[in-house]
Design a protein around this motif. Structure first.
Motif, PDB file in Angstrom:
ATOM      1  N   ASN B 120      26.201  39.859  47.555  1.00  0.00           N
ATOM      2  CA  ASN B 120      24.846  39.415  47.237  1.00  0.00           C
ATOM      3  C   ASN B 120      23.844  39.797  48.314  1.00  0.00           C
ATOM      4  N   TYR B 174      40.863  44.079  51.898  1.00  0.00           N
ATOM      5  CA  TYR B 174      41.176  42.750  52.442  1.00  0.00           C
ATOM      6  C   TYR B 174      42.643  42.497  52.146  1.00  0.00           C
ATOM      7  N   THR B 176      45.066  40.444  53.077  1.00  0.00           N
ATOM      8  CA  THR B 176      45.673  39.158  52.729  1.00  0.00           C
ATOM      9  C   THR B 176      45.084  38.553  51.462  1.00  0.00           C
ATOM     10  N   ASN B 180      48.313  34.402  47.189  1.00  0.00           N
ATOM     11  CA  ASN B 180      47.760  33.075  46.950  1.00  0.00           C
ATOM     12  C   ASN B 180      48.316  32.099  47.987  1.00  0.00           C
ATOM     13  N   TYR B 228      36.063  26.217  43.459  1.00  0.00           N
ATOM     14  CA  TYR B 228      37.222  27.074  43.204  1.00  0.00           C
ATOM     15  C   TYR B 228      38.546  26.409  43.565  1.00  0.00           C
ATOM     16  N   TYR B 229      38.509  25.440  44.493  1.00  0.00           N
ATOM     17  CA  TYR B 229      39.740  24.914  45.052  1.00  0.00           C
ATOM     18  C   TYR B 229      40.406  23.885  44.139  1.00  0.00           C
ATOM     19  N   TRP B 344      45.152  31.072  42.891  1.00  0.00           N
ATOM     20  CA  TRP B 344      43.853  31.659  43.240  1.00  0.00           C
ATOM     21  C   TRP B 344      44.020  32.618  44.410  1.00  0.00           C
ATOM     22  N   TRP B 346      41.618  35.846  46.614  1.00  0.00           N
ATOM     23  CA  TRP B 346      40.281  36.414  46.749  1.00  0.00           C
ATOM     24  C   TRP B 346      40.255  37.895  46.427  1.00  0.00           C
ATOM     25  N   LYS B 466      34.667  39.127  43.524  1.00  0.00           N
ATOM     26  CA  LYS B 466      33.962  37.853  43.694  1.00  0.00           C
ATOM     27  C   LYS B 466      33.242  37.546  42.389  1.00  0.00           C
ATOM     28  N   ASP B 468      30.403  36.135  41.817  1.00  0.00           N
ATOM     29  CA  ASP B 468      28.937  36.043  41.801  1.00  0.00           C
ATOM     30  C   ASP B 468      28.256  37.374  42.132  1.00  0.00           C
ATOM     31  N   SER B 473      23.217  36.573  39.198  1.00  0.00           N
ATOM     32  CA  SER B 473      24.012  35.519  39.831  1.00  0.00           C
ATOM     33  C   SER B 473      23.152  34.625  40.707  1.00  0.00           C
ATOM     34  N   GLY B 474      22.233  35.246  41.460  1.00  0.00           N
ATOM     35  CA  GLY B 474      21.416  34.474  42.395  1.00  0.00           C
ATOM     36  C   GLY B 474      20.635  33.396  41.676  1.00  0.00           C
ATOM     37  N   TRP B 477      24.051  31.124  39.503  1.00  0.00           N
ATOM     38  CA  TRP B 477      25.397  30.773  39.935  1.00  0.00           C
ATOM     39  C   TRP B 477      25.476  29.405  40.606  1.00  0.00           C
ATOM     40  N   GLY B 478      24.474  29.074  41.429  1.00  0.00           N
ATOM     41  CA  GLY B 478      24.476  27.784  42.116  1.00  0.00           C
ATOM     42  C   GLY B 478      24.511  26.626  41.132  1.00  0.00           C
TER      43      GLY B 478
END
Lengths: 291, 529, 320
Positions: B120, B174, B176, B180, B228-229, B344, B346, B466, B468, B473-474, B477-478
């Protein structure tokens, strides 16, 4: 002095209430202190009165070994001392004329000050100003912008106004100029309010980090609170959401270390208050005038 | 605005006397920080690796990834010598990076290259005309191996740098992100409750939770305050991962509003009503602490070293300290009614670098930067020297006789992350070039660690990496994530009946969910032509 | 009002601008020493408080970083429209107003009461100790305090254990909407009361002790002494502190609310600041500035009204 029964009951109840309130306020300090003295793996262990069974200084040892702690301490002390000097001198000098009813455009100027308290232009124009003044990465970027603020000015001016006019009038009769009146009469009489402003300013300089974060590039110019922010806030406010799920992450800041950082950063400023209190002794104002 | 050279010059001339004053005042012996006016810290004429060149070093203002790097770091002089460049590095800590970057950009100090953490931010910078376009072909030409690695390991990462059908940066991988978080059970509590085997399906979990309830232990807790968690392993058992975009029958949809999510919520609401779920799950506080204290038995988000009792900060170490009989075992992700399992993740795309607009006129700098990134990501020698430092001084193998199993460890005093950071060093990932190719990452990590990461791994990540990264999204999304977090918590707690889910879906769509879904399908179609 | 102003507004029939300037110049000239004292600080103030003020324009512009504030194209009131039309703005505004009113009515007087109560303590050591201790919570950020509160008010936290002694059933207090405002206000008082009372301690320190002695001689009860001597003595300070705080009426403590809010309490806890924060995913400086202007505008109106009210009762008081 003889107390009535009602007064005795009031005194006892008052003392009891204040003791109770104070105890609840000691709680966070003891909590953090206890945590800071715990071993990393003992955080969940049962504890006696918030203190760990086997206190250890290992978290403190780790913080004091940090390569940037010393520089940060110096920087914070420097900005606090300079900031205090700037606020006390400039603000009281500016407030004194405004406390005089004959000063021209007094009301308009006060409105200017109050207006500034409500409106501000945001970070970017301020940053550009500091940059164009060539103050980036200098202590002045931390000291000057807050040197004269409406809040402090109004409080000081208000106190100056409460000083009985006769005292200054008689000095003027004796041929004293404004500077002399200001330094010899007004300032000494204003010790309580100056102590309050000094405390407010000192604490806010000690606790400030945002300006240093923005204006300071050099690692040596970082302030103490940035330390705290990095250790305490970082974990809860990581950039990539879900950093807590980064599977290879073994090193993270343990609670014990965070707590010790809070203590190391906050202790000096906590200890200052009892010294400031001496200026709140009853009767300073009139006592010194009459004496 | 103030990007013009003239004003920069004026700024500098004013800066120098002001600095002198501050240096005198602070009593700092070496407070000079005007990088460009300083002679290079260490410049022995012969540099290993690079051909000695008579050309003056290229000056590059490189806003590297967040780190509290020191003035004369090992890493800076290493890169400067090896690549014949003069770097301006930035020392900014993680918590402040985004804000500081935005202020720098807003004040006209656009760095030549900059690390960007979130797509973003890159989109915003690009839309403001702050970034130079970086054609994918340019990357292919000057960083061919890194580009090939991206295409195979993290093709979705290209979504992060494409804005209005143009590419504005180079995404990093990325490593790692392909794993999950681990599922763990307090097996001592299970035994105590009379459960003999670690539950593997949701039904077995229900049974175990009932028995745990009899001994006064909650089945599970989570962070219900996070979009998400919250309970992700249970949703995974139904094949969805709320708020992730996923492909379903050839269409892109969001997991948060799928009927499968409603099914999972039904199970959770039932569990909650029966008292299997810690009622404080909505606060998300002290999860690890409660798990260590034995308040609940199943943790769905543990780090890979949680069961390693040789690590003093691991969960098992703390459990043992509080209760010597405590036990913790990893378990497979719970299986749903159709045997599905997912956790989950990333995803394999990470942060990225982007070039300031002014680099459109300086192709040689762009090429140099890409070459440096290429070397740090794909050349073994450069990777180890540029991320871990000198072998024997900064790092060594955990098990020198058998380097491949144990991987790399920092040597004292650099085993303290703060001290390593001063030299520009950080485990595994470069502050200039992100993660290397998987082969090198794995070499540094060692097979023991990798096995640990791979255990019970069934990752599910967003179609776009991701969730968003869509054009609107901006705007939406919030609100959407808040709506989702609140609605899910209300349904699980029984504040609202399960059928409230349908109303939630409608609200989601009206609040921009429909619009984002359309954009998601468009973006997917455009990138997969 | 200053004497210079009074003369000017007196309006001599033919008075020209020239003579107005001359009059004002003379007013300043007669206060030459005061003007020299005043100027350095005033210039610093103008430089740092007024020069950057043009940033306010961002709220009315389509802000382009490269063009700067002045050259960015105008947006009219679009950002305000976005601010007011967003999902659940009304809810956020309502919650903010409720919390603001509660904090103004309850948090503001608390330090005054503490200062008066402490002033009645005759044992100096004890008084100083209480002063020092009550100011401690100010130094802990809400991230830390929230952590402590969640555990203290949690299902097996200290508060429930205490209530358990009286047979009250254990609850998770912080996640129940019914108690949210009470907890927010009480913890806010708890955190700020000691710090806020410092200025009143200082004011009480300057009360003439002979006033009390005279009152005691006249047989005035303790209550009458507090009511007729202590309180009136610190009243000017109370009024000033009130006027200074009312300008930030709508800033109800983002850090506190943000750290204490959970999904079950979000319908009562969502405030303007959290509402705006959710919309700032993509560096939306315009919306941020529009919201800050909205807060400032409300603050300005309240300050002007409050200042006028104060002047109705006492012309000598007030901010200007």
């Amino acid at each position: 002095m003889k107390l009535t029964r009602g007064e005795r009951i009031f005194e006892a109840a008052n003392a009891a209430l204040l003791t109770l309130v104070s105890l609840t306020m000691l709680y966070p300090l003891l909590y953090v202190l206890g945590l800071s003295l715990s071993a990393q793996d003992e955080v969940a262990a049962p504890r006696l009165l918030l203190m760990p069974l086997h206190p250890t200084l290992s978290s403190y040892a780790k913080i004091f070994a940090h390569p940037q702690l010393f520089d940060a301490y110096l920087m914070t002390i420097e900005r606090t001392v300079l900031g205090l000097a700037a606020v006390l001198l400039l603000t009281s000098l500016t407030a004194y004329p405004l406390s005089r009813k004959t000063f021209p455009d007094r009301s308009f100027i006060m409105k200017l000050f109050v207006f500034s308290m409500l409106f501000n232009g945001g970070i970017i124009p301020t940053y550009l100003l500091i940059k164009n003044l060539g103050m980036l990465d200098t202590i002045w970027a931390l000291v000057l912008p807050g040197a004269v603020t409406a809040f402090n000015l109004v409080v000081i001016r208000n106190f100056f106004e409460s000083i009985p006019g006769e005292i200054m009038e008689s000095a003027r009769m004796d041929g004293a100029g404004e500077w002399r009146i200001f330094f010899r009469i007004v300032l000494p009489l204003s010790r309580p309010v100056l102590a309050v402003i000094a405390l407010w300013t000192g604490v806010s300089h000690w606790n400030a980090w945002f300006d240093a974060m923005i204006y300071m590039q050099d690692t040596k110019h970082q302030v103490l609170q940035l330390f705290l922010r990095r250790t305490v806030i970082e974990a809860s406010l990581s950039l990539t959401p879900g950093e807590e799920m980064n599977m290879a992450r073994v090193t993270y800041t343990p609670e014990t270390l965070k707590a010790a950082t809070v203590m190391v950063v906050s202790a000096p400023i906590l200890l200052i208050y009892p010294f400031v209190q001496r200026f709140f002794v009853k009767g300073i104002l009139l006592g010194s005038v009459k004496g | 605005m103030l990007a013009s050279k003239g004003i920069k010059q004026i700024g500098k001339t004013v800066l120098v006397p002001a600095l002198l004053v501050s240096v005198i005042l602070s009593g700092c012996a070496n407070g000079g920080q005007n990088e460009e006016s300083q002679p290079s810290a260490s410049s022995p004429s012969s540099s290993q690796g690079a051909a000695p060149s008579a050309a003056a070093p290229l000056e590059i203002d490189w806003m590297n990834g967040a780190i509290d790097i020191g003035d004369h770091s090992y890493l800076q002089s290493y890169l400067e010598q090896k690549f014949n460049v003069k770097l301006t590095v930035h020392s900014i800590s993680q918590a402040d990076f985004v804000q500081k970057q935005q202020i720098l950009l807003a004040s006209g100090d656009v760095p030549d290259v900059m690390f960007v953490y979130d797509p973003n931010q890159l989109f915003k910078y690009a839309s403001q005309g702050l970034l130079a376009e970086l054609p994918v072909d340019t990357i292919a030409q000057y960083a061919p191996q890194a580009k090939a690695n991206l295409d195979s390991f993290a093709p979705q990462a290209w979504y992060y740098t494409h804005y209005n059908a143009k590419n504005y940066g180079m995404p990093f991988t990325y490593y790692t992100g392909q794993f999950n978080a681990k599922q763990g059970w307090r097996t001592d509590l299970l035994e105590k409750a009379g459960v003999e085997r670690i539950p593997e399906t949701l039904d077995e979990m229900t049974e175990a939770f009932e028995k745990l309830k009899q001994i006064g232990v909650y089945g599970m807790s989570t962070n219900g305050n996070s979009y998400y968690y919250a309970f992700w392993s249970i949703f995974g058992a139904y094949g969805v991962m709320p708020t992730q975009w996923m492909l379903k029958d050839g269409k892109v949809v969001n997991g948060a509003v799928q009927p499968e999510a409603k099914e999972a919520l039904g199970v959770l609401a039932d569990w909650y009503a029966k008292g299997y779920i810690d009622p404080e799950f909505v606060t998300g506080k002290d999860l690890d602490k409660k798990f260590i204290e034995g308040k609940f038995a199943y943790h769905h988000s543990l780090p890979a070293h949680a069961t390693d009792d040789t690590v003093p900060s691991s969960i098992i170490s703390s459990i043992k300290k509080a209760n010597p009989d405590g036990k913790l075992e990893f378990a497979p992700l719970p299986k749903g009614p159709d045997g599905e399992q997912a956790g989950w993740a990333w995803g394999t795309g990470g942060s990225m670098i982007a070039f300031g607009k002014q680099m459109e006129n300086e192709p040689e700098k762009v090429q140099k930067v890409l070459a440096i990134v290429e070397a740090l990501q794909t050349d073994e020698e450069t990777y180890f020297a540029g991320v871990f430092g000198e072998q024997g001084k900064h790092w060594d193998w955990v098990d020198p006789a058998n380097p491949s199993t144990g991987g790399v460890k920092f040597l004292p005093p650099y085993d303290d992350p703060a001290k390593a950071a001063v030299e520009g060093l950080k485990s595994n990932s470069s502050i200039f070039a992100g993660d290397p190719v998987a082969k090198l990452y794995e070499k540094a990590l060692g097979t023991k660690q990798i096995e640990r990461l791979q255990i019970y791994n069934k990752p599910m990540w967003d179609l776009f990496g991701k969730p968003d990264v869509l054009p609107s999204s901006g705007q939406y999304w919030g609100d959407l994530t808040k709506l989702k977090t609140d609605a899910y918590a209300e349904i699980v707690r029984g504040d609202k009946p399960l059928d409230y889910f349908d109303q939630f879906v409608e609200e989601w769509n009206n609040l921009g969910g429909k619009q984002l879904e359309q954009e998601a399908n468009d973006l997917y179609a455009a990138m997969n032509k | 009002m200053a004497r210079g102003d009074a003369e000017l507004s007196g309006g001599h029939g033919y008075m020209q601008r020239q003579s107005a300037i001359r009059l004002r110049w003379r007013a300043y000239a007669t206060h030459k020493q005061l003007v020299f004292m005043f100027l350095p600080g005033f210039l610093v103030f103008v430089l740092f408080s007024y020069v950057p003020l043009y940033g306010i324009l961002i709220a009315f512009k389509h802000y382009q970083l490269l063009d700067g504030v002045w050259r960015s194209p105008w947006a009219g009131l679009e950002h305000f429209r976005r601010l007011f039309a967003g999902h659940a703005f009304n809810q956020a505004l309502r919650n903010t107003t409720i919390i603001a009113v509660l904090k103004t009515l309850l948090t503001f007087p608390a330090p005054v009461i503490l200062a008066l109560l402490l002033n009645e303590i005759r044992f100096v050591r004890f008084r100083r100790m209480v002063q020092t201790v009550t100011y401690l919570p100010h130094f802990f950020s809400w991230v830390i305090l929230a952590g402590i509160l969640f555990s203290f008010l949690g299902s097996d936290g200290g508060f429930n254990k205490l209530l358990g002694l009286f047979g009250v059933e254990a609850r998770v207090w912080l996640i129940e909407p019914a108690y949210f405002y009470a907890i927010v206000v009480i913890t806010h008082i708890w955190q700020t009361i000691g710090w806020g009372s410092i200025v009143y301690f200082a004011a009480l320190a300057s009360v003439d002790p002979t006033l009390y002695e005279a009152a005691i001689a006249d047989g005035a009860s303790r209550w009458r002494r507090v009511w007729h001597i202590s309180l009136p003595s610190i009243m000017p300070t109370v009024i000033i502190m009130f006027l200074l705080s009312i300008g930030h009426f709508l800033s109800v403590g983002f850090d506190q609310i943000y750290n204490l809010m959970t999904p079950p309490t979000s319908s009562v806890g969502e405030i303007l600041d959290t509402y705006v924060l959710r919309r700032l995913l993509t560096m939306d400086y315009e919306l941020g500035m529009a919201s800050s202007l909205f807060n400032s505008g409300i603050g300005l109106v309240l300050v002007v009204i409050a200042n006028r009210l104060v002047k109705l009762f006492d012309k000598e008081q007030g901010l200007w």
